[in-house]
Design a protein around this motif. Sequence first.
Motif, mmCIF file in Angstrom:
data_model
loop_
_atom_site.group_PDB
_atom_site.id
_atom_site.type_symbol
_atom_site.label_atom_id
_atom_site.label_comp_id
_atom_site.label_asym_id
_atom_site.label_seq_id
_atom_site.Cartn_x
_atom_site.Cartn_y
_atom_site.Cartn_z
ATOM 1 N N THR A 177 48.368 52.726 33.756
ATOM 2 C CA THR A 177 49.165 53.606 32.908
ATOM 3 C C THR A 177 50.545 53.812 33.514
ATOM 4 O OG1 THR A 177 49.270 55.775 31.827
ATOM 5 C CG2 THR A 177 48.276 55.703 34.027
ATOM 6 N N ASP A 178 51.523 53.990 32.643
ATOM 7 C CA ASP A 178 52.852 54.418 33.092
ATOM 8 C C ASP A 178 53.152 55.831 32.611
ATOM 9 O OD1 ASP A 178 53.203 53.995 30.390
ATOM 10 O OD2 ASP A 178 54.846 52.539 30.599
ATOM 11 N N GLY A 179 52.089 56.521 32.192
ATOM 12 C CA GLY A 179 52.233 57.873 31.681
ATOM 13 C C GLY A 179 52.427 57.934 30.186
ATOM 14 N N GLN A 180 52.821 56.809 29.594
ATOM 15 C CA GLN A 180 53.014 56.728 28.151
ATOM 16 C C GLN A 180 52.061 55.718 27.520
ATOM 17 O OE1 GLN A 180 55.064 58.972 26.851
ATOM 18 N NE2 GLN A 180 55.576 59.614 28.944
ATOM 19 N N ARG A 181 51.757 54.660 28.266
ATOM 20 C CA ARG A 181 50.874 53.601 27.793
ATOM 21 C C ARG A 181 49.647 53.527 28.694
ATOM 22 N NH1 ARG A 181 55.113 48.741 28.026
ATOM 23 N NH2 ARG A 181 55.717 49.974 29.866
ATOM 24 N N LEU A 182 48.540 53.007 28.142
ATOM 25 C CA LEU A 182 47.300 52.900 28.891
ATOM 26 C C LEU A 182 46.593 51.606 28.517
ATOM 27 C CD1 LEU A 182 44.958 54.106 30.665
ATOM 28 C CD2 LEU A 182 44.087 55.111 28.536
ATOM 29 N N ALA A 183 46.105 50.890 29.530
ATOM 30 C CA ALA A 183 45.317 49.684 29.301
ATOM 31 C C ALA A 183 44.106 49.693 30.217
ATOM 32 C CB ALA A 183 46.154 48.435 29.551
ATOM 33 N N ARG A 184 43.037 49.072 29.758
ATOM 34 C CA ARG A 184 41.835 48.864 30.557
ATOM 35 C C ARG A 184 41.652 47.367 30.762
ATOM 36 N NH1 ARG A 184 40.685 53.570 27.733
ATOM 37 N NH2 ARG A 184 39.613 55.186 28.961
ATOM 38 N N VAL A 185 41.403 46.982 32.003
ATOM 39 C CA VAL A 185 41.277 45.562 32.354
ATOM 40 C C VAL A 185 39.906 45.338 32.969
ATOM 41 C CG1 VAL A 185 42.267 43.635 33.636
ATOM 42 C CG2 VAL A 185 43.761 45.489 32.827
ATOM 43 N N SER A 186 39.116 44.500 32.322
ATOM 44 C CA SER A 186 37.791 44.164 32.838
ATOM 45 C C SER A 186 37.845 42.816 33.558
ATOM 46 C CB SER A 186 36.765 44.103 31.699
ATOM 47 O OG SER A 186 36.677 45.359 31.041
ATOM 48 N N GLY A 187 36.814 42.549 34.333
ATOM 49 C CA GLY A 187 36.760 41.278 35.058
ATOM 50 C C GLY A 187 36.195 41.479 36.435
ATOM 51 N N GLY A 188 36.372 40.486 37.272
ATOM 52 C CA GLY A 188 35.884 40.590 38.635
ATOM 53 C C GLY A 188 34.415 40.257 38.751
ATOM 54 N N HIS A 189 33.840 40.600 39.911
ATOM 55 C CA HIS A 189 32.438 40.279 40.186
ATOM 56 C C HIS A 189 31.877 41.333 41.131
ATOM 57 C CE1 HIS A 189 28.956 38.059 41.832
ATOM 58 N NE2 HIS A 189 28.949 37.464 40.649
ATOM 59 N N ALA A 190 30.580 41.528 41.070
ATOM 60 C CA ALA A 190 29.929 42.557 41.883
ATOM 61 C C ALA A 190 30.061 42.305 43.378
ATOM 62 C CB ALA A 190 28.446 42.643 41.501
ATOM 63 N N TYR A 227 43.541 38.418 38.854
ATOM 64 C CA TYR A 227 42.665 38.667 40.003
ATOM 65 C C TYR A 227 41.208 38.781 39.553
ATOM 66 C CZ TYR A 227 42.600 40.308 44.928
ATOM 67 O OH TYR A 227 42.454 40.435 46.283
ATOM 68 N N GLY A 228 40.999 39.529 38.476
ATOM 69 C CA GLY A 228 39.649 39.713 37.969
ATOM 70 C C GLY A 228 39.034 38.426 37.468
ATOM 71 N N GLU A 229 39.812 37.605 36.795
ATOM 72 C CA GLU A 229 39.285 36.341 36.291
ATOM 73 C C GLU A 229 38.956 35.397 37.436
ATOM 74 O OE1 GLU A 229 38.049 33.271 33.669
ATOM 75 O OE2 GLU A 229 38.081 35.457 33.616
ATOM 76 N N ALA A 230 39.792 35.363 38.458
ATOM 77 C CA ALA A 230 39.479 34.536 39.635
ATOM 78 C C ALA A 230 38.189 35.018 40.293
ATOM 79 C CB ALA A 230 40.635 34.578 40.626
ATOM 80 N N GLY A 231 38.001 36.341 40.359
ATOM 81 C CA GLY A 231 36.768 36.875 40.918
ATOM 82 C C GLY A 231 35.554 36.520 40.093
ATOM 83 N N ARG A 232 35.690 36.595 38.788
ATOM 84 C CA ARG A 232 34.567 36.231 37.916
ATOM 85 C C ARG A 232 34.173 34.785 38.120
ATOM 86 N NH1 ARG A 232 33.216 33.679 33.472
ATOM 87 N NH2 ARG A 232 35.305 32.798 33.193
ATOM 88 N N ARG A 233 35.158 33.915 38.204
ATOM 89 C CA ARG A 233 34.875 32.494 38.386
ATOM 90 C C ARG A 233 34.274 32.209 39.764
ATOM 91 N NH1 ARG A 233 38.574 28.698 35.139
ATOM 92 N NH2 ARG A 233 38.932 29.886 33.239
ATOM 93 N N ALA A 234 34.774 32.905 40.774
ATOM 94 C CA ALA A 234 34.255 32.697 42.123
ATOM 95 C C ALA A 234 32.792 33.106 42.225
ATOM 96 C CB ALA A 234 35.088 33.490 43.124
ATOM 97 N N ARG A 236 30.441 32.709 40.127
ATOM 98 C CA ARG A 236 29.474 31.875 39.415
ATOM 99 C C ARG A 236 28.573 31.091 40.359
ATOM 100 N NH1 ARG A 236 33.501 29.084 35.050
ATOM 101 N NH2 ARG A 236 34.480 28.513 37.025
ATOM 102 N N ASP A 237 29.128 30.609 41.473
ATOM 103 C CA ASP A 237 28.350 29.774 42.390
ATOM 104 C C ASP A 237 28.192 30.390 43.774
ATOM 105 O OD1 ASP A 237 28.097 27.680 40.457
ATOM 106 O OD2 ASP A 237 30.156 27.069 40.910
ATOM 107 N N ALA A 238 28.681 31.601 43.970
ATOM 108 C CA ALA A 238 28.589 32.238 45.286
ATOM 109 C C ALA A 238 27.162 32.719 45.549
ATOM 110 C CB ALA A 238 29.554 33.414 45.371
ATOM 111 N N HIS A 239 26.752 32.634 46.807
ATOM 112 C CA HIS A 239 25.403 33.047 47.196
ATOM 113 C C HIS A 239 25.417 34.347 47.988
ATOM 114 C CE1 HIS A 239 24.067 29.161 45.792
ATOM 115 N NE2 HIS A 239 24.937 28.568 46.598
ATOM 116 N N GLY A 240 26.591 34.869 48.292
ATOM 117 C CA GLY A 240 26.728 36.089 49.059
ATOM 118 C C GLY A 240 28.192 36.316 49.378
ATOM 119 N N PRO A 241 28.507 37.355 50.156
ATOM 120 C CA PRO A 241 29.912 37.680 50.443
ATOM 121 C C PRO A 241 30.678 36.552 51.113
ATOM 122 C CG PRO A 241 28.499 39.510 51.038
ATOM 123 C CD PRO A 241 27.589 38.369 50.719
#
Length: 272
Positions: A177-190, A227-234, A236-241
């Motif tokens: 937010t900039d105080g006037q506008r608001l956006a929500r961004v989903s993505g990433g990985h657990a 950043y979130g999309e790169a995390g989501r893609r990473a 897919r095949d990760a087995h741990g941290p």
Amino acid sequence: MTASLTGAELGARLTRMRQATPLIHHITNYVAMNSAANVLLALGASPAMVHARQEAAEFASLADALSVNIGTLSPAWVEAMVEAATSARAHAKPWVLDPVAVGATAYRREVAGRLLACRPTVIRGNASEIIALHGASTGGRGVDSTVASDEALAAAVALARNANAVVAVTGEVDLVTDGQRLARVSGGHALMPRVTTLGCALSGVVAAFVASGADAFEDCIGALACYGEAGRRAGRDAHGPGSFASAFLDELYRIDADALIGLAPLEIAHVP
């Protein structure tokens, strides 16, 4: 009234950042230096870790943007942070404040107050940090967030208005937010919270996008979406941290405008 940012528009911001190859001046914590540098290099920006007071202000005037992280404070570093932020503002360079664990100690609150007075372009933190920075008490536990992003919405809007800055609350769903506008961004990985300093590195990524753009609010959204999309893609095949950390750097390197085209448009709402 609402607007939106399409995947193509987000991808254009990534392309513009890479073409600019912005030099990002970091004053960050010891733990984050290596990973923050690797993340920016993978994305196509140029990182520099400069924290000596004797050169911080001068270097801030030369860099394209500044990222200040208060994770590991010391008196000399604090003065360097304040002088670098003051220099960045004086030379019309954007800068990002990452108020790590700001609610944990009185010293952190004091330092954060001094840095807020230097008028950051963007403030990026988790929900507990943003609430604490706004002046409320949440019982924040170190650098971890004990509340969800939406619980920090009112604090984020008020902080954005008071500081005349863009505020990004990052978590499972990011708020911008900039105080006037608001956006929500989903993505990433657990697995992302299981790899240390990825949040710290994100502040540098935000600085890189804002340095090469014209609208800090929309450019911040672009950084978070990428950043979130790169995390989501990473994930897919990760087995741990461990495997995730390696895959995440590779995905940051591989991601391009075409990878973001398929993202659903991000709605931008007006804040009453």
